[in-house]
Design a protein around this motif. Structure first.
Motif, mmCIF file in Angstrom:
data_model
loop_
_atom_site.group_PDB
_atom_site.id
_atom_site.type_symbol
_atom_site.label_atom_id
_atom_site.label_comp_id
_atom_site.label_asym_id
_atom_site.label_seq_id
_atom_site.Cartn_x
_atom_site.Cartn_y
_atom_site.Cartn_z
ATOM 1 N N GLU A 1 0.823 -1.196 0.000
ATOM 2 C CA GLU A 1 0.000 0.000 0.000
ATOM 3 C C GLU A 1 0.865 1.256 0.000
ATOM 4 N N ILE A 2 0.213 2.362 -0.332
ATOM 5 C CA ILE A 2 0.890 3.663 -0.264
ATOM 6 C C ILE A 2 1.217 3.986 1.190
ATOM 7 N N THR A 3 2.463 4.364 1.446
ATOM 8 C CA THR A 3 2.902 4.715 2.796
ATOM 9 C C THR A 3 3.294 6.187 2.856
ATOM 10 N N GLU A 4 3.697 6.614 4.042
ATOM 11 C CA GLU A 4 4.169 7.986 4.205
ATOM 12 C C GLU A 4 5.410 8.245 3.361
ATOM 13 N N LEU A 5 6.218 7.195 3.146
ATOM 14 C CA LEU A 5 7.397 7.339 2.309
ATOM 15 C C LEU A 5 7.002 7.721 0.889
ATOM 16 N N HIS A 6 5.982 7.067 0.347
ATOM 17 C CA HIS A 6 5.519 7.382 -0.997
ATOM 18 C C HIS A 6 4.988 8.819 -1.066
ATOM 19 N N LEU A 7 4.191 9.206 -0.069
ATOM 20 C CA LEU A 7 3.607 10.547 -0.073
ATOM 21 C C LEU A 7 4.684 11.616 0.073
ATOM 22 N N SER A 8 5.683 11.340 0.907
ATOM 23 C CA SER A 8 6.777 12.293 1.077
ATOM 24 C C SER A 8 7.585 12.432 -0.207
ATOM 25 N N ALA A 9 7.846 11.291 -0.865
ATOM 26 C CA ALA A 9 8.629 11.325 -2.103
ATOM 27 C C ALA A 9 7.888 12.050 -3.217
ATOM 28 N N ILE A 10 6.577 11.778 -3.359
ATOM 29 C CA ILE A 10 5.834 12.434 -4.437
ATOM 30 C C ILE A 10 5.656 13.917 -4.131
ATOM 31 N N SER A 11 5.584 14.281 -2.852
ATOM 32 C CA SER A 11 5.512 15.704 -2.492
ATOM 33 C C SER A 11 6.785 16.419 -2.909
ATOM 34 N N GLU A 12 7.940 15.783 -2.665
ATOM 35 C CA GLU A 12 9.208 16.391 -3.053
ATOM 36 C C GLU A 12 9.321 16.490 -4.569
ATOM 37 N N ALA A 13 8.871 15.438 -5.272
ATOM 38 C CA ALA A 13 8.914 15.469 -6.738
ATOM 39 C C ALA A 13 8.021 16.590 -7.270
ATOM 40 N N MET A 14 6.807 16.701 -6.733
ATOM 41 C CA MET A 14 5.894 17.748 -7.186
ATOM 42 C C MET A 14 6.406 19.135 -6.792
ATOM 43 N N ASN A 15 7.100 19.229 -5.653
ATOM 44 C CA ASN A 15 7.650 20.510 -5.221
ATOM 45 C C ASN A 15 8.674 21.020 -6.244
ATOM 46 N N GLN A 16 9.553 20.124 -6.691
ATOM 47 C CA GLN A 16 10.559 20.534 -7.676
ATOM 48 C C GLN A 16 9.935 20.742 -9.057
ATOM 49 N N MET A 17 8.993 19.873 -9.429
ATOM 50 C CA MET A 17 8.353 20.021 -10.735
ATOM 51 C C MET A 17 7.560 21.323 -10.827
ATOM 52 N N MET A 18 6.716 21.577 -9.825
ATOM 53 C CA MET A 18 5.887 22.775 -9.871
ATOM 54 C C MET A 18 6.701 24.024 -9.584
ATOM 55 N N GLY A 19 7.839 23.863 -8.884
ATOM 56 C CA GLY A 19 8.728 24.997 -8.702
ATOM 57 C C GLY A 19 9.311 25.463 -10.025
ATOM 58 N N SER A 20 9.767 24.503 -10.837
ATOM 59 C CA SER A 20 10.279 24.863 -12.164
ATOM 60 C C SER A 20 9.160 25.370 -13.067
ATOM 61 N N ALA A 21 7.947 24.803 -12.905
ATOM 62 C CA ALA A 21 6.805 25.296 -13.681
ATOM 63 C C ALA A 21 6.478 26.732 -13.301
ATOM 64 N N SER A 22 6.611 27.077 -12.009
ATOM 65 C CA SER A 22 6.357 28.448 -11.562
ATOM 66 C C SER A 22 7.376 29.414 -12.152
ATOM 67 N N THR A 23 8.616 28.943 -12.295
ATOM 68 C CA THR A 23 9.645 29.784 -12.917
ATOM 69 C C THR A 23 9.274 30.088 -14.367
ATOM 70 N N ALA A 24 8.815 29.070 -15.084
ATOM 71 C CA ALA A 24 8.374 29.292 -16.470
ATOM 72 C C ALA A 24 7.151 30.210 -16.505
ATOM 73 N N LEU A 25 6.262 30.045 -15.523
ATOM 74 C CA LEU A 25 5.066 30.887 -15.453
ATOM 75 C C LEU A 25 5.446 32.339 -15.170
ATOM 76 N N SER A 26 6.475 32.532 -14.370
ATOM 77 C CA SER A 26 6.942 33.895 -14.072
ATOM 78 C C SER A 26 7.382 34.608 -15.339
ATOM 79 N N SER A 27 8.057 33.872 -16.227
ATOM 80 C CA SER A 27 8.514 34.473 -17.478
ATOM 81 C C SER A 27 7.339 34.842 -18.372
ATOM 82 N N MET A 28 6.312 33.998 -18.405
ATOM 83 C CA MET A 28 5.160 34.274 -19.258
ATOM 84 C C MET A 28 4.342 35.458 -18.751
ATOM 85 N N LEU A 29 4.194 35.540 -17.408
ATOM 86 C CA LEU A 29 3.360 36.583 -16.824
ATOM 87 C C LEU A 29 4.138 37.849 -16.493
ATOM 88 N N ASN A 30 5.476 37.784 -16.656
ATOM 89 C CA ASN A 30 6.338 38.933 -16.350
ATOM 90 C C ASN A 30 6.177 39.366 -14.893
#
Length: 385
Positions: free
Chosen positions: A131-160
């Motif tokens: 089953e999904i454990t806290e380890l899985h949730l922690s890992a996917i949170s970190e992955a999404m943190n870095q993914m959406m962080g880079s997405a926010s950087t791209a969004l910053s360029s589009m929105l100035n």
């Protein structure tokens, strides 16, 4: 007269047709307005660029090729998500802390989260049992943190403008229980923006990922993109409307009148020859150029032999390698391969002939071999000049 009873399905169809008529957007169930086709295209383009950057970040985390397809934007309600997605699944909430107001939600399949976690932990993606454990949730949170962080950087360029997010929150949910319990984000209680992505990770993941936006946030992003594009358009228009005549123009020399003279074999002279090019048949000659030969100052050395002898003290401590060469010979590979203990090698020197003394490989002297107590030595007999 026939039966005039109208069924509930027919009533719903009439209401739907009534709401969809006209050129304006109909009110959504959450009290906001629906997105126009132009706004959907804008949100799709924003999501395409943002998630493209996020895919590059995920590649660096899982060390597998990651592809995210072109997004499909639509409006949906929570019941639509329940009917189209597997249960249970993982919900990741990302809130904006700077630049934008609101939050968005990513929904991933349970098995996809297990594969991503295993790859991030250095596995091959096959450890998906249990089953999904806290380890899985922690890992996917970190992955999404870095993914959406880079997405926010791209969004910053589009929105100035600067766009930043808070650390994502990940939860394992059963979609049906979640909606029944009412424990969902506020904007999910009504109509929201649904963005579908197809996500490929190597040959391990081939599934769908969804991103959910409140309509108000989607409209805010569309407005910011439109304003940014309008500013760029105004700047371009200003450049095109620039009047170069207002700028100072370089003075152009006026051709001087030609004065006829009987000299030069009947060819007329010009009063100012430098202001107009000569005829094609006439070579251009500038008589004012003064050409002189180069002159060099003779080199005079100020170093005297006495001064050179004093400076040699600076290198007196430099170590040199002294080699005494008894003799040489040449052998073929065949002969060398036959070497064995006891093999005698004949050299090119005669017994008793002086040996060569070399300093750093340079032949400098001759000498004779002597024995000093239990060691060999060389007595210098001649210095080679």
């Amino acid at each position: 007269m026939g039966d005039t009873t109208i069924s509930q399905d027919e009533i719903d169809a009439l209401l739907k047709a009534s709401n969809s008529g006209g050129g304006t957007a109909a009110p959504a169930a959450d009290g906001g307005e629906d997105l126009t086709d132009e706004e959907k295209d804008t949100i799709g383009e924003v999501a395409n660029i943002s998630m493209g950057t996020a895919a590059t970040t995920l590649f660096s985390l899982v060390n597998k090729k990651v592809e995210i397809s072109t997004p499909v934007v639509s409006l949906a309600r929570w019941d639509d998500i329940v009917n189209m997605y597997e249960r249970p699944c993982v919900m990741v909430k990302i809130s904006y802390t700077k630049g934008l107001n609101g939050s968005n939600i990513l929904i991933l399949k349970e098995n996809d989260v297990k594969i991503i976690t295993d790859l991030m932990m250095g596995g091959d993606g096959s450890n998906v049992d249990g089953e999904i454990t806290e380890l899985h949730l922690s890992a996917i949170s970190e992955a999404m943190n870095q993914m959406m962080g880079s997405a926010s950087t791209a969004l910053s360029s589009m929105l100035n403008m600067v766009v930043d997010i808070s650390p994502p929150q990940s939860d394992l949910i059963d979609l049906q229980e979640q909606v029944n319990g009412g424990d969902i984000d506020a904007f999910l209680n009504g109509t929201f923006v649904l963005i579908d992505f197809k996500m490929l990770i190597g040959d391990l993941v081939d599934s769908k990922m969804m991103q959910l936006y409140p309509i108000s946030l989607a409209k805010e992003m569309c407005s910011l993109v439109a304003n940014n594009m309008q500013e760029d358009s105004n700047a371009t228009t200003e450049d095109l409307n620039y009047n170069p005549s207002a700028a100072p123009q370089p003075q152009q020399s006026q051709p001087q009148p030609v004065q006829q003279a009987p000299a030069n074999n009947g060819v007329p002279y010009m009063q100012n020859p430098g202001s107009m090019p000569p005829p094609p048949s006439q070579p251009v000659v500038n008589s004012t150029v003064d050409v002189q030969g180069a002159q060099f100052t003779p080199f005079v050395s100020n170093i005297t032999p006495q001064l050179a002898n004093e400076n040699i003290d600076l290198i007196m401590d430099v170590p040199l390698e002294v080699t005494v060469e008894l003799g040489r010979t040449h052998k073929s590979i065949h002969d060398i391969l036959e070497f064995a203990p006891g093999t005698i090698i004949e050299l090119n020197k005669i017994a008793g002939e002086p040996v060569d003394v070399l300093v750093n490989g340079k032949y400098v002297a001759k000498g004779e071999v002597v024995v000093i107590e239990e060691s060999f030595g060389v007595r210098i007999t001649e210095i080679v000049k």
